[in-house]
Design a protein around this motif. Structure first.
Motif, PDB file in Angstrom:
ATOM      1  N   GLY A  90      -5.827   3.507 -23.920  1.00 15.15           N
ATOM      2  CA  GLY A  90      -4.984   3.844 -25.061  1.00 15.15           C
ATOM      3  C   GLY A  90      -3.544   4.151 -24.750  1.00 15.15           C
ATOM      4  N   LYS A  91      -3.232   4.454 -23.499  1.00 11.61           N
ATOM      5  CA  LYS A  91      -1.856   4.809 -23.153  1.00 11.61           C
ATOM      6  C   LYS A  91      -1.146   3.588 -22.575  1.00 11.61           C
ATOM      7  CE  LYS A  91       0.835   7.994 -20.238  1.00 11.61           C
ATOM      8  NZ  LYS A  91       1.717   8.431 -21.330  1.00 11.61           N
ATOM      9  N   ALA A  92       0.114   3.368 -22.991  1.00  9.73           N
ATOM     10  CA  ALA A  92       0.902   2.256 -22.455  1.00  9.73           C
ATOM     11  C   ALA A  92       1.510   2.657 -21.113  1.00  9.73           C
ATOM     12  CB  ALA A  92       1.996   1.865 -23.437  1.00  9.73           C
ATOM     13  N   HIS A  93       1.263   1.856 -20.099  1.00  4.54           N
ATOM     14  CA  HIS A  93       1.693   2.175 -18.739  1.00  4.54           C
ATOM     15  C   HIS A  93       2.866   1.293 -18.313  1.00  4.54           C
ATOM     16  CE1 HIS A  93      -1.955   4.562 -18.148  1.00  4.54           C
ATOM     17  NE2 HIS A  93      -2.626   3.559 -18.685  1.00  4.54           N
ATOM     18  N   PRO A  94       3.737   1.817 -17.443  1.00  5.55           N
ATOM     19  CA  PRO A  94       4.768   0.958 -16.854  1.00  5.55           C
ATOM     20  C   PRO A  94       4.118  -0.173 -16.056  1.00  5.55           C
ATOM     21  CG  PRO A  94       5.216   3.284 -16.407  1.00  5.55           C
ATOM     22  CD  PRO A  94       3.834   3.209 -16.967  1.00  5.55           C
ATOM     23  N   LEU A  95       4.777  -1.322 -16.039  1.00  8.38           N
ATOM     24  CA  LEU A  95       4.276  -2.491 -15.326  1.00  8.38           C
ATOM     25  C   LEU A  95       5.075  -2.703 -14.046  1.00  8.38           C
ATOM     26  CD1 LEU A  95       2.680  -5.167 -15.009  1.00  8.38           C
ATOM     27  CD2 LEU A  95       4.442  -6.245 -16.459  1.00  8.38           C
ATOM     28  N   ILE A  96       4.364  -2.853 -12.939  1.00  4.33           N
ATOM     29  CA  ILE A  96       4.979  -3.175 -11.650  1.00  4.33           C
ATOM     30  C   ILE A  96       4.440  -4.525 -11.197  1.00  4.33           C
ATOM     31  CG2 ILE A  96       5.398  -2.426  -9.293  1.00  4.33           C
ATOM     32  CD1 ILE A  96       6.417  -0.489 -11.495  1.00  4.33           C
ATOM     33  N   VAL A  97       5.326  -5.466 -10.912  1.00  4.47           N
ATOM     34  CA  VAL A  97       4.927  -6.770 -10.395  1.00  4.47           C
ATOM     35  C   VAL A  97       5.258  -6.814  -8.909  1.00  4.47           C
ATOM     36  CG1 VAL A  97       5.274  -9.259 -10.509  1.00  4.47           C
ATOM     37  CG2 VAL A  97       5.240  -7.904 -12.613  1.00  4.47           C
ATOM     38  N   PHE A  98       4.247  -7.155  -8.109  1.00  2.00           N
ATOM     39  CA  PHE A  98       4.417  -7.233  -6.653  1.00  2.00           C
ATOM     40  C   PHE A  98       4.543  -8.684  -6.226  1.00  2.00           C
ATOM     41  CE2 PHE A  98       2.636  -7.935  -2.423  1.00  2.00           C
ATOM     42  CZ  PHE A  98       3.442  -7.099  -1.669  1.00  2.00           C
ATOM     43  N   SER A  99       5.493  -8.967  -5.319  1.00  2.82           N
ATOM     44  CA  SER A  99       5.728 -10.311  -4.801  1.00  2.82           C
ATOM     45  C   SER A  99       5.495 -10.330  -3.294  1.00  2.82           C
ATOM     46  CB  SER A  99       7.160 -10.754  -5.125  1.00  2.82           C
ATOM     47  OG  SER A  99       7.419 -12.051  -4.629  1.00  2.82           O
ATOM     48  N   HIS A 100       4.598 -11.211  -2.849  1.00  2.00           N
ATOM     49  CA  HIS A 100       4.201 -11.231  -1.442  1.00  2.00           C
ATOM     50  C   HIS A 100       5.167 -12.040  -0.576  1.00  2.00           C
ATOM     51  CE1 HIS A 100       2.729 -15.404  -1.611  1.00  2.00           C
ATOM     52  NE2 HIS A 100       2.078 -15.120  -2.731  1.00  2.00           N
ATOM     53  N   SER A 101       4.984 -11.927   0.721  1.00  2.00           N
ATOM     54  CA  SER A 101       5.834 -12.608   1.699  1.00  2.00           C
ATOM     55  C   SER A 101       5.458 -14.078   1.814  1.00  2.00           C
ATOM     56  CB  SER A 101       5.666 -11.946   3.071  1.00  2.00           C
ATOM     57  OG  SER A 101       4.333 -12.146   3.545  1.00  2.00           O
ATOM     58  N   SER A 102       6.280 -14.835   2.529  1.00  2.00           N
ATOM     59  CA  SER A 102       5.923 -16.197   2.892  1.00  2.00           C
ATOM     60  C   SER A 102       4.713 -16.128   3.817  1.00  2.00           C
ATOM     61  CB  SER A 102       7.093 -16.872   3.615  1.00  2.00           C
ATOM     62  OG  SER A 102       6.742 -18.162   4.056  1.00  2.00           O
ATOM     63  N   GLY A 103       3.691 -16.886   3.495  1.00  2.00           N
ATOM     64  CA  GLY A 103       2.460 -16.810   4.271  1.00  2.00           C
ATOM     65  C   GLY A 103       1.543 -15.692   3.842  1.00  2.00           C
ATOM     66  N   GLY A 104       1.972 -14.890   2.865  1.00  2.00           N
ATOM     67  CA  GLY A 104       1.144 -13.803   2.362  1.00  2.00           C
ATOM     68  C   GLY A 104       0.325 -14.230   1.159  1.00  2.00           C
ATOM     69  N   HIS A 105      -0.169 -13.261   0.420  1.00  2.00           N
ATOM     70  CA  HIS A 105      -0.994 -13.531  -0.751  1.00  2.00           C
ATOM     71  C   HIS A 105      -0.987 -12.303  -1.652  1.00  2.00           C
ATOM     72  CE1 HIS A 105      -4.114 -10.998   1.075  1.00  2.00           C
ATOM     73  NE2 HIS A 105      -3.836 -11.635   2.201  1.00  2.00           N
ATOM     74  N   ARG A 106      -1.607 -12.411  -2.805  1.00  2.00           N
ATOM     75  CA  ARG A 106      -1.509 -11.365  -3.833  1.00  2.00           C
ATOM     76  C   ARG A 106      -2.156 -10.047  -3.415  1.00  2.00           C
ATOM     77  NH1 ARG A 106      -5.747 -14.731  -5.264  1.00  2.00           N
ATOM     78  NH2 ARG A 106      -7.636 -13.729  -6.135  1.00  2.00           N
ATOM     79  N   ARG A 107      -3.062 -10.063  -2.467  1.00  2.00           N
ATOM     80  CA  ARG A 107      -3.745  -8.837  -2.040  1.00  2.00           C
ATOM     81  C   ARG A 107      -3.171  -8.283  -0.735  1.00  2.00           C
ATOM     82  NH1 ARG A 107      -8.494 -12.152  -2.966  1.00  2.00           N
ATOM     83  NH2 ARG A 107      -9.355 -11.808  -5.048  1.00  2.00           N
ATOM     84  N   SER A 108      -1.966  -8.642  -0.385  1.00  2.00           N
ATOM     85  CA  SER A 108      -1.434  -8.250   0.920  1.00  2.00           C
ATOM     86  C   SER A 108      -0.999  -6.791   0.994  1.00  2.00           C
ATOM     87  CB  SER A 108      -0.265  -9.158   1.319  1.00  2.00           C
ATOM     88  OG  SER A 108       0.795  -9.044   0.394  1.00  2.00           O
ATOM     89  N   ALA A 109      -0.861  -6.115  -0.149  1.00  2.00           N
ATOM     90  CA  ALA A 109      -0.447  -4.696  -0.128  1.00  2.00           C
ATOM     91  C   ALA A 109      -1.317  -3.890  -1.087  1.00  2.00           C
ATOM     92  CB  ALA A 109       1.027  -4.557  -0.470  1.00  2.00           C
ATOM     93  N   THR A 110      -2.620  -3.985  -0.922  1.00  2.00           N
ATOM     94  CA  THR A 110      -3.515  -3.233  -1.813  1.00  2.00           C
ATOM     95  C   THR A 110      -3.357  -1.726  -1.624  1.00  2.00           C
ATOM     96  OG1 THR A 110      -5.371  -3.273  -0.248  1.00  2.00           O
ATOM     97  CG2 THR A 110      -5.187  -5.122  -1.776  1.00  2.00           C
TER      98      THR A 110
END
Length: 317
Positions: free
Chosen positions: A43-63
């Motif tokens: 129910g609460k609206a949260h700030p959105l953070i978009v993470f961008s990975h390195s070259s050779g990285g992937h979306r789960r590189s900074a869990t």
């Protein structure tokens, strides 16, 4: 959050959910796997953070970082960038120098549209059970991803805060490093936090200093002592030593031999505490206007980090 005991290093009060979605870009004909970390607070609206990975990285590189931010009430989204999902951007064993140059240019040109596409997708999803605050959007990126978030701020007015970790984009990159450029033509204040590694072989401190001084916005820079380029991702020790053992092609061949053994550097856990705490404090101060976070960043951050056994430098130009 504004209580006197503000502690950006401690886990947040929310349990964290994680889900994987696919976002289809019909214009470019690409399907992006995306990971979303979110606080269990319906129910609460949260700030959105978009993470961008390195070259050779992937979306789960900074869990480690995504989970920490979500536990403090942020929704964090990360995608596998175009160079991972688009067949035409993958390296061909038989490519010529000209083919490679054209492919690298296309990879670079895809990065900012990737981020803008993901923001559009997340804000435009009707009826979703994860509520987002469109007025509070921040970007976090590492290496090529650090450049990506700085470049996105040039063209995306919805971005209100940036964290760039070991970012590329200096005017004199080392051999084998992507030829990235930045105009910093922002036209507005986008508060920016730079996090750098003292012993970064690929993106040396001089390169980060250059970007910091060119940034036309409110800004801070903190440097992790005895750290290298891989100190901003999940498996610091494993990834660092794996890179040292590699034989890199072409102009990048020098990199592994220039890296110090991980035993001579800061630990992965020290690096994670450094990144988690400072990133959260910056986002709290800029997206939530937290007085406590602003006081923390204006105080003796080096001493606060030292309490956790972390050696760092607050750059004071």
């Amino acid at each position: 959050m504004d209580a006197p005991e503000y502690d950006p290093f401690a886990p947040g009060r929310f349990s964290v959910g994680v889900r994987t979605i696919e976002a289809s870009d019909l214009v470019r004909g690409r399907v992006f796997p995306c990971e979303i970390w979110y606080p269990a607070q319906p129910g609460k609206a949260h700030p959105l953070i978009v993470f961008s990975h390195s070259s050779g990285g992937h979306r789960r590189s900074a869990t480690f970082l995504a989970t920490h931010l979500a536990s403090h009430g942020y929704v964090v989204a990360a995608m596998d960038h175009s160079e991972i999902v688009a067949a035409e951007l993958r390296r061909d064993e038989g490519e010529t120098d000209g083919d490679r140059a054209a492919r690298i240019a296309a990879v670079i040109a895809s990065r900012v549209p990737d981020i803008r596409f993901l923001i559009d997708q997340l804000l435009g999803a009707p009826g979703g059970d994860i509520a987002l605050d469109a007025a509070r959007i921040g970007l976090v990126g590492h290496s090529f991803g650090g450049w990506t978030v700085l470049a996105t701020a040039e063209v995306e007015p919805r971005v209100r805060s940036v964290v760039a970790m070991g970012p590329g984009g200096s005017t004199n990159p080392r051999p084998g490093i992507l030829p990235l450029t930045l105009t910093f033509d922002w036209g507005r204040d986008v508060p920016t936090l730079y996090l750098a590694a003292e012993e970064d072989v690929m993106i040396p401190l001089a390169s980060v200093y250059e970007l910091f001084h060119r940034t036309p916005a409110s800004k801070r820079l903190f440097i992790l002592r005895r750290a290298d380029h891989q100190h901003f991702i999940d498996d610091v020790e494993g990834e660092h030593e794996a890179l040292r053992a590699m034989s890199l092609p072409g102009e990048a061949a020098w990199i592994p031999a220039a890296m110090r053994p991980i035993a001579e550097l800061s630990s992965g856990e020290q690096a994670h505490v450094f990144v988690r705490g400072l990133t959260l404090a910056h986002l709290d101060a800029t997206l939530r206007q937290s007085d406590a976070a602003q006081r923390f960043l204006a105080g003796d951050v080096e001493a606060e980090l030292a309490k956790h056994g972390i050696e760092a430098i607050a750059h004071r130009p």
